[in-house]
Design an enzyme around this catalytic site. Sequence first.
Site, mmCIF file in Angstrom:
data_model
loop_
_atom_site.group_PDB
_atom_site.id
_atom_site.type_symbol
_atom_site.label_atom_id
_atom_site.label_comp_id
_atom_site.label_asym_id
_atom_site.label_seq_id
_atom_site.Cartn_x
_atom_site.Cartn_y
_atom_site.Cartn_z
ATOM 1 N N VAL A 189 0.666 -1.286 -0.038
ATOM 2 C CA VAL A 189 0.067 0.061 0.028
ATOM 3 C C VAL A 189 0.728 1.166 -0.098
ATOM 4 C CG1 VAL A 189 -2.035 -0.891 1.237
ATOM 5 C CG2 VAL A 189 -0.357 0.157 2.667
ATOM 6 N N LYS A 190 2.285 1.193 0.186
ATOM 7 C CA LYS A 190 2.929 2.247 0.336
ATOM 8 C C LYS A 190 3.452 2.886 -0.924
ATOM 9 C CE LYS A 190 2.299 1.758 4.820
ATOM 10 N NZ LYS A 190 3.338 0.971 5.893
#
Length: 388
Positions: A189-190
């Site tokens: 998700v980063k």
Amino acid sequence: MSVIPYARQNISGADIDAVVEVLGSDWLTQGPTVDEFEQAVSGRCGAPYGVAVSSGTAALHLACRALGLGEGDLLWTSPITFVASANCARYCGADVDFVDIDPRTYNMSVAALKEKLEYANRRGRLPKVVIPVHFAGQPCEMDRIQQLAQEYGFAVIEDASHAIGARYCESSIGASTWSDITVFSFHPVKLITTGEGGMALTRRADLDRKLRLLRSHGITRDPSEMANSAEGAWYYEQVELGYNYRLTDIQAALGLRQLDRLDEFVARRRELVARYDAALHDLPVVRPWQHPAAESAWHLYVIQVNPEAFRGSRAGVFTHLRSSGIGVNVHYIPVHMQPYYQRLGAFGVGSFPEAERYYANAITLPLYFGLSKQDQDRVIAELKRAMG
Ligand SMILES: *Cc1c(COP(=O)(O)O)cnc(C)c1O
């Protein structure tokens, strides 16, 4: 109707080719591609040293160990973060406390930090380590935090899990200009991903050596680090209690390719943020505020429903969006309200009022490189419907 997630990785054909190539090489676990990845990330950020590890959490744990955090010591962080920013202290047997947030940036408030330090100093219970978290990708006021670190003698770890690609006062986050160690996460998700992975960056050779030692069981083959003299070419020594926190060359190959695309990733996020800002300005919501010295990497786009101007509830808006296929989220439930930290006893509800007020109203809207303008327009339309 397809679900629009709040975050999503973007893997290109070239990214996949780079991973496949490593699978046919001599190295699968930590090897030459990890070295290359470390040099690429630290070089780009302007830090002399970067140590790749198996997750951002592992990087935080090693950073605490490298700084000597242990039983009886105290670590402070922000309540508005992922639990890992606090858990790293507990792994070392240290105690955790929190510093309330700035209601504009949602980062650790420097004024609250200063006040808490003055009080702690009088009581003789200063923190050994403070972890500011660059929430949503926006850097904390690191120059002011560093001044306090010098005045009160604590070490600083930047939790930059959201902030690779961000800048503060013309300095890249990761350079560790105002801190001892900076930590990145490469969770999917980063900003960029290695599947799982992380890195600890530093300007200090001594911390770099400790991080490397602890990453691999506390084992060294360097005679200058040994207690005894080498008995032969086979000889190694375990001189500390370390871990297996290695990143693999397979993951590093993906990370190298993703790093090449970081500027493109951040630029696209900025473009989508400008579209949200323009579309939401007449809704009863608080949009993200940017500190003038900070350039965010825009990991998250968080709005707050404005309770003075809106009759409905955050939960109502959230439920409407989720049931319309919009994968909204809430970042974060304040860490001091988690049952584990409640059990430790020190934090009543109301301990960190700005964090709790923020939490009551926050919603994270979808934001990621591959979010199409059409899908973003669907998010905006559903939000307007939910609040209208
Ligand atoms: C993601 C994240 C971490 C932990 O990173 P992992 O790579 O998932 O271990 C730590 N702190 C913050 C603020 C994060 O968002």
